[in-house]
Design a protein around this motif. Sequence first.
Motif, short mmCIF file in Angstrom:
data_model
loop_
_atom_site.label_atom_id
_atom_site.label_comp_id
_atom_site.label_asym_id
_atom_site.label_seq_id
_atom_site.Cartn_x
_atom_site.Cartn_y
_atom_site.Cartn_z
N ALA A 42 26.94 17.75 63.14
CA ALA A 42 27.25 17.38 64.53
C ALA A 42 27.57 18.59 65.38
O ALA A 42 27.41 18.57 66.59
N SER A 43 28.00 19.64 64.77
CA SER A 43 28.28 20.89 65.48
C SER A 43 27.61 22.00 64.71
O SER A 43 27.45 21.92 63.50
N THR A 44 27.22 23.04 65.41
CA THR A 44 26.53 24.13 64.73
C THR A 44 27.40 24.80 63.68
O THR A 44 26.94 25.08 62.58
N ASP A 45 28.66 25.02 63.98
CA ASP A 45 29.54 25.68 63.02
C ASP A 45 31.00 25.53 63.46
O ASP A 45 31.62 26.50 63.89
N PRO A 46 31.56 24.33 63.35
CA PRO A 46 32.91 24.10 63.86
C PRO A 46 33.99 24.94 63.19
O PRO A 46 34.96 25.32 63.82
N VAL A 47 33.83 25.25 61.92
CA VAL A 47 34.85 26.02 61.20
C VAL A 47 34.95 27.43 61.78
O VAL A 47 36.04 27.91 62.09
N ASN A 48 33.81 28.08 61.93
CA ASN A 48 33.84 29.44 62.47
C ASN A 48 34.21 29.47 63.94
O ASN A 48 34.82 30.42 64.41
N PHE A 49 33.84 28.41 64.68
CA PHE A 49 34.24 28.33 66.08
C PHE A 49 35.76 28.26 66.17
O PHE A 49 36.39 28.97 66.96
N ALA A 50 36.38 27.42 65.36
CA ALA A 50 37.84 27.30 65.35
C ALA A 50 38.48 28.61 64.93
O ALA A 50 39.48 29.04 65.52
N LYS A 51 37.91 29.28 63.94
CA LYS A 51 38.44 30.57 63.50
C LYS A 51 38.41 31.59 64.64
O LYS A 51 39.35 32.37 64.80
N ALA A 52 37.34 31.58 65.43
CA ALA A 52 37.22 32.52 66.55
C ALA A 52 38.27 32.22 67.62
O ALA A 52 38.89 33.14 68.17
N ILE A 53 38.49 30.95 67.92
CA ILE A 53 39.50 30.56 68.90
C ILE A 53 40.88 31.01 68.43
O ILE A 53 41.67 31.58 69.19
N LEU A 54 41.19 30.75 67.17
CA LEU A 54 42.49 31.12 66.63
C LEU A 54 42.67 32.63 66.56
O LEU A 54 43.76 33.14 66.81
N ALA A 55 41.60 33.36 66.26
CA ALA A 55 41.68 34.83 66.22
C ALA A 55 42.01 35.38 67.61
O ALA A 55 42.80 36.31 67.74
N ALA A 57 43.65 33.76 69.92
CA ALA A 57 45.04 33.38 70.21
C ALA A 57 46.01 34.34 69.53
O ALA A 57 47.01 34.75 70.13
N ILE A 58 45.72 34.73 68.31
CA ILE A 58 46.59 35.66 67.57
C ILE A 58 46.69 36.99 68.30
O ILE A 58 47.76 37.62 68.31
N LYS A 59 45.62 37.42 68.94
CA LYS A 59 45.63 38.69 69.67
C LYS A 59 46.66 38.70 70.79
O LYS A 59 47.10 39.76 71.22
N GLN A 60 47.04 37.53 71.27
CA GLN A 60 48.01 37.43 72.36
C GLN A 60 49.46 37.45 71.88
O GLN A 60 50.38 37.45 72.69
N VAL A 61 49.64 37.45 70.57
CA VAL A 61 51.00 37.46 70.01
C VAL A 61 51.33 38.90 69.61
O VAL A 61 50.66 39.49 68.77
N PRO A 62 52.37 39.47 70.21
CA PRO A 62 52.74 40.85 69.90
C PRO A 62 53.20 41.02 68.45
O PRO A 62 53.67 40.08 67.82
N GLU A 63 53.07 42.25 67.99
CA GLU A 63 53.57 42.56 66.65
C GLU A 63 55.06 42.27 66.59
O GLU A 63 55.77 42.39 67.57
N GLY A 64 55.51 41.89 65.42
CA GLY A 64 56.93 41.60 65.24
C GLY A 64 57.24 40.12 65.34
O GLY A 64 58.34 39.69 65.00
N ILE A 65 56.29 39.32 65.83
CA ILE A 65 56.49 37.88 65.89
C ILE A 65 55.58 37.25 64.84
O ILE A 65 54.37 37.47 64.85
N LEU A 66 56.19 36.51 63.94
CA LEU A 66 55.41 35.85 62.90
C LEU A 66 54.59 34.72 63.51
O LEU A 66 55.07 33.98 64.37
N VAL A 67 53.34 34.59 63.05
CA VAL A 67 52.47 33.55 63.58
C VAL A 67 51.62 32.98 62.45
O VAL A 67 51.17 33.71 61.58
N GLN A 68 51.48 31.67 62.47
CA GLN A 68 50.60 30.98 61.54
C GLN A 68 49.60 30.18 62.36
O GLN A 68 49.93 29.65 63.41
#
Length: 126
Positions: A42-55, A57-68
């Motif tokens: 149904a989607s070309t590659d939803p897993v990698n698309f989600a990984k790219a979105i999350l990657a 988002a992580i770039k916006q979190v400064p070092e020193g703050i834990l993020v999952q």
Amino acid sequence: MSHAVALARSFAAEIGILYVSVLSQQVPLYDQVKGAKIPPNASTDPVNFAKAILAEAIKQVPEGILVQTHNEVGEPRLLITDFAAQHGYDVIVIGSRGLGTISGLLLGSVSTYVVQHSPCPVLIIK
């Protein structure tokens, strides 16, 4: 994301980022109404698309703050509230798409649902 970062800094907290993949949006409505199951492609590659979105988002979190990061598939309104309850989050920070009153009523509002059903306080960012 800046509001979540500010809260995390203020309370020495960890940030959990949830991305909800909504595969049903990629299946024609007529097929959904007929009860068709969502095909595996149904989607070309939803897993990698989600990984790219999350990657990103992580770039916006400064070092020193834990993020999952977490990726779930399904209905965002239900998944966000259930996920927060299951993981014991203290607050949900969610964006508002700004659909307006009429569109929000017709389409449903994820943020409104989350506020009404959340197990914890909700901060809506406009």
